[in-house]
Design an enzyme around this catalytic site. Structure first.
Site, short mmCIF file in Angstrom:
data_model
loop_
_atom_site.label_atom_id
_atom_site.label_comp_id
_atom_site.label_asym_id
_atom_site.label_seq_id
_atom_site.Cartn_x
_atom_site.Cartn_y
_atom_site.Cartn_z
N HIS A 98 -92.66 115.82 2.85
CA HIS A 98 -91.96 114.94 3.69
C HIS A 98 -92.87 113.79 4.05
O HIS A 98 -94.02 113.82 4.11
CB HIS A 98 -91.77 115.96 5.07
CG HIS A 98 -90.82 115.34 6.33
ND1 HIS A 98 -91.70 114.38 6.89
CD2 HIS A 98 -89.73 115.23 6.29
CE1 HIS A 98 -90.52 114.01 7.75
NE2 HIS A 98 -89.53 114.39 7.47
N GLU A 170 -85.49 110.43 1.31
CA GLU A 170 -85.73 110.08 2.80
C GLU A 170 -86.50 108.61 2.55
O GLU A 170 -87.71 108.67 2.75
CB GLU A 170 -86.56 111.09 3.52
CG GLU A 170 -85.70 112.37 3.66
CD GLU A 170 -85.96 113.12 4.82
OE1 GLU A 170 -85.02 113.59 5.60
OE2 GLU A 170 -87.31 113.46 4.89
#
Ligand code: PGA
Length: 261
Positions: A98, A170
Site C-alpha cells: 500500500h 492507487e
C-alpha cells in the site's frame, strides 16, 4: 458481458475491534441482497481486529484481509506479523505495498516481492498495490513506474499463481485527505498499461484474469464512472467506505450499473 465486481475497503489505523465487528455486521446486513457470486466484497481491518472479525466476516460473506505481512515465518523481528499468525485468523487476502507502507515506512519493490511470494506460499491472495507519485507523473514516467513495480513486485511468480493475485492501482497523489481522484480517462489508461504488463509477465490468458482495482479518493460521485472503464474490475475504497451505510450505497449503485443490465 457482466463483470464480477471487486469492492473493498482498508480501514487503515482506524476502527477498534468492537467498531470493526459492528461495521462488518452492518455492512453484511445492508448488502445481503447482493449475490456474492457476482460481488467479491472485502474488508481489511487492523491486525488486532482480525480474530474477532473473522467470525462475523464469514457469517456476512465478506472476505477478510490483512493490511501487511512479514515475508518471514518466524524470527527476531519485533513488531512484525508472520503469515503463520495470519493463517490462524482466517484471513484470505493480504494487502501488499500500500502506498502508505511504501512512502511512510520505506518499503520498496524488492520487499513487496518477498511479501507477494510469502503470501502465495501460504495460500493467501496478495493484493499488490502499485501507483506513481505526483512528481513521477509530472516527469511523465508513470508507465515505467507501474511496469517496474509490477515486474519487480511479481518477480518469480507463475501463471498458475497469478490466479490468486489481485492488483490495485492507487496513484499516490490520489490517496487520502488532500488527494485528488484520478480522472476516469487517466485511470483507464493506467489500467491498460497494467493489463498489458500482466499479459507480458504471465501470457494473455493468465494476465487477463487478474482483477485490477482502482483506489484513491473514490466517492459516491465518481464510483459509477470509474467502474465502467474497460480494465477497471473493482474499487478499493478508503474514507468513503468507513461508514457502512454510505459504503452500501456505493456498492448498490455499482451493482445496479454493472450486474443488473
Ligand atoms: P481513500 O484511500 O479512498 O481515502 O483515498 C484509498 C486507499 O488508501 O486505499
Amino acid at each position: 458481458m457482466q463483470k464480477k465486481l471487486y469492492i473493498g475497503t482498508n480501514t487503515k489505523m482506524y476502527k477498534t475491534i468492537r467498531q470493526t465487528v459492528a461495521f462488518l455486521d452492518e455492512l453484511g446486513s445492508l448488502t445481503r441482497d447482493i449475490d456474492r457470486n457476482l460481488l467479491e466484497l472485502f474488508v481489511i481491518p487492523s491486525y488486532t481486529a482480525l480474530d474477532a472479525a473473522a467470525r462475523t466476516a464469514q457469517a456476512q460473506a465478506i472476505t477478510l484481509g490483512a493490511q501487511n505481512m512479514s515475508w518471514e515465518d518466524e524470527g527476531q523481528f519485533t513488531g512484525e506479523v508472520s503469515p503463520l499468525m495470519l493463517e490462524e485468523t482466517g484471513v484470505r487476502l493480504v494487502c501488499i505495498g500500500h502506498s502508505e507502507r511504501r512512502h511512510i515506512f520505506g518499503e520498496d519493490d524488492e520487499v513487496e516481492n518477498k511479501k507477494v511470494l510469502a503470501a502465495l506460499r501460504h495460500h493467501f491472495t496478495p493484493l499488490l498495490c502499485v501507483g506513481e507519485t505526483a512528481s513521477q507523473k509530472e516527469l511523465g514516467i508513470q508507465n515505467e513506474v507501474l511496469r517496474s513495480q509490477l515486474k519487480v513486485g511479481l518477480h518469480d511468480t507463475s501463471p498458475e499463481q497469478a490466479r490468486h493475485i489481485w492488483i490495485a492501482y492507487e496513484p499516490v497523489w490520489a490517496i487520502g485527505v488532500g488527494g485528488t481522484p484520478a480522472g476516469v480517462m487517466y485511470a483507464s489508461r493506467m489500467h491498460t498499461v497494467i493489463r498489458q504488463t500482466l499479459r507480458e509477465i504471465y501470457g494473455g490468458e493468465a494476465g487477463d484474469r487478474i482483477p485490477i482495482l482502482y483506489g484513491g479518493s473514490v466517492n459516491n460521485m465518481n464510483a459509477r464512472e470509474l467502474i465502467q472503464a474497460p480494465d477497471i474490475d473493482g474499487l478499493f475504497i478508503g474514507r468513503s467506505a468507513w461508514d457502512a451505510d454510505n459504503f452500501s450505497r456505493i456498492i448498490h449503485d455499482l451493482v445496479d450499473i454493472c450486474l443488473i443490465k
